[in-house]
Design an enzyme around this catalytic site. Structure first.
Site, short mmCIF file in Angstrom:
data_model
loop_
_atom_site.label_atom_id
_atom_site.label_comp_id
_atom_site.label_asym_id
_atom_site.label_seq_id
_atom_site.Cartn_x
_atom_site.Cartn_y
_atom_site.Cartn_z
N PRO A 1 29.62 7.78 -64.91
CA PRO A 1 28.83 8.27 -66.05
C PRO A 1 27.85 7.21 -66.52
O PRO A 1 28.01 6.02 -66.27
CB PRO A 1 29.90 8.57 -67.11
CG PRO A 1 31.06 7.69 -66.75
CD PRO A 1 31.04 7.59 -65.26
N GLU A 2 26.84 7.67 -67.22
CA GLU A 2 25.79 6.75 -67.67
C GLU A 2 26.25 5.90 -68.85
O GLU A 2 25.69 4.83 -69.10
CB GLU A 2 24.55 7.57 -68.06
CG GLU A 2 23.95 8.33 -66.88
CD GLU A 2 22.79 9.21 -67.30
OE1 GLU A 2 22.53 9.28 -68.53
OE2 GLU A 2 22.17 9.83 -66.43
N GLU A 3 27.24 6.36 -69.59
CA GLU A 3 27.74 5.62 -70.75
C GLU A 3 29.23 5.39 -70.61
O GLU A 3 29.94 6.16 -69.96
CB GLU A 3 27.44 6.40 -72.05
CG GLU A 3 25.96 6.58 -72.33
CD GLU A 3 25.73 7.36 -73.61
OE1 GLU A 3 26.75 7.76 -74.23
OE2 GLU A 3 24.57 7.55 -73.99
N ARG A 4 29.68 4.32 -71.22
CA ARG A 4 31.10 4.02 -71.20
C ARG A 4 31.85 5.00 -72.10
O ARG A 4 31.42 5.31 -73.20
CB ARG A 4 31.33 2.59 -71.69
CG ARG A 4 32.80 2.17 -71.69
CD ARG A 4 32.95 0.71 -72.07
NE ARG A 4 34.35 0.31 -72.12
CZ ARG A 4 34.77 -0.91 -72.39
NH1 ARG A 4 33.87 -1.88 -72.60
NH2 ARG A 4 36.06 -1.19 -72.41
#
Length: 323
Positions: free
Chosen positions: A228-231
């Protein structure tokens, strides 16, 4: 077995065409040297020398029987493996147009079977007893339609495959289909796996990380299951599953280096942060090797300094683990 017989017959046909072309070409060359062609037949035992079909593609490209054949070479004259490789780059619409030109190839079931299995490596229907009159060409169109549907709505795409009898409604079968298919949109696939954790579990078990260095194994993992692009919770789930799978595939490394799923989990996060630090143009002061070793060993004290140093070198030389 059918593919082997088909390949033998096709090669025999190509060899006969080669012999005829070479014979005519040699006869024309003799006619230019000696004048009008002789009415006497050739002496017995004299055979034109020609290469075996498929062994020299450049020769095939040079040989033409008439002036109207100066364009692209007919795919039917190429070896079957090369024809399948060329046609595998076309989508369903282009293949339909190509089959109108090369009608023999368009009705060749072995060709369509090869195209199906080279693009969609696993389908439940491959392992069934196919009914009489089954068409791989029709199956290719359905697989292409289902893949396009999946790229717009993953749930509808999987339902389409199940309705057509292409896939069984089982997490392992769906995971194999995803693992061996190269036409699915990675963003839609990421959303689907986030919702179907049972399929994600089966997909992780399909990876074999034996004798792989940790950063390379992590790259291979994120190549099939995009990060994913964010944690968040989904990234933590991915790294946790990867850590357990990596340790299960490398029991010797676990004993010698002292790795554990928890230690691999910490190292994976360190590798992701290091990748961002070294590759991002917004980070001015890059992390040094000494700093990376010090910070990592604070969280994973059982890991040797040399092993952590090799991790840094891999990221520095090869690049991001989730690119």
């Amino acid at each position: 077995m059918g593919q082997v017989l088909w390949r033998v017959v096709r090669n025999q046909q190509l060899q006969q065409q080669y012999s005829e072309q070479c014979f005519l070409q040699q006869e024309r060359e003799q006619g230019r040297r000696m004048g009008p062609p002789l009415s006497e037949p050739l002496q017995q035992g004299r055979t034109p020398q020609c290469q075996v079909p498929g062994s020299d593609i450049s020769h095939l490209l040079r040989v033409r029987r008439g002036k109207d054949e100066q364009g692209f070479i007919d795919l039917e004259m190429l070896p079957p493996e090369l024809s399948i490789t060329i046609l595998s780059y076309l989508n369903a619409t282009d293949l339909c147009l190509a089959s109108c030109v090369w009608q023999d190839l368009g009705s060749d079931e072995y060709l369509w079977q090869g195209l199906c299995k080279s693009t969609w490596g696993h389908c439940s229907i491959y392992n069934r007893r196919l009914p009489y009159g089954f068409s791989y060409r029709k199956l290719y169109m359905e697989l292409d339609e289902g893949s396009l549907t999946f790229n717009a709505n993953p749930q509808e795409g999987i339902s389409y495959f199940m309705f057509r009898g292409i896939l069984l409604d089982h997490p392992k079968e769906i995971a194999k289909f995803i693992f061996y298919t190269r036409m699915l949109n990675w963003k839609m696939l990421r959303n689907y796996l986030d919702e179907r954790r049972d399929v994600l579990d089966e997909l992780v078990t399909l990876h074999n990380f034996s004798n792989q260095f940790l950063p390379n194994a992590l790259r291979d993992f994120f190549r099939h299951i995009h990060a994913p692009e964010e944690r968040g919770e989904y990234l933590e789930t991915l790294i946790t599953k990867f850590s357990h799978r990596f340790c299960a595939c490398n029991p010797t490394l676990v004993r010698e280096v002292g790795l554990s799923p928890d230690a691999v989990y910490v190292l994976c996060y360190s590798l992701i942060l290091l990748s961002i630090d070294l590759t991002s143009p917004h980070v001015k002061n890059k992390m040094s090797k000494r700093e990376f070793i010090r910070n990592t060993r604070r969280a994973a004290q059982n890991i040797s300094e040399d092993f952590v140093g090799h991790l840094y070198d891999n990221i520095y030389l090869i690049g991001h683990v989730a690119a």
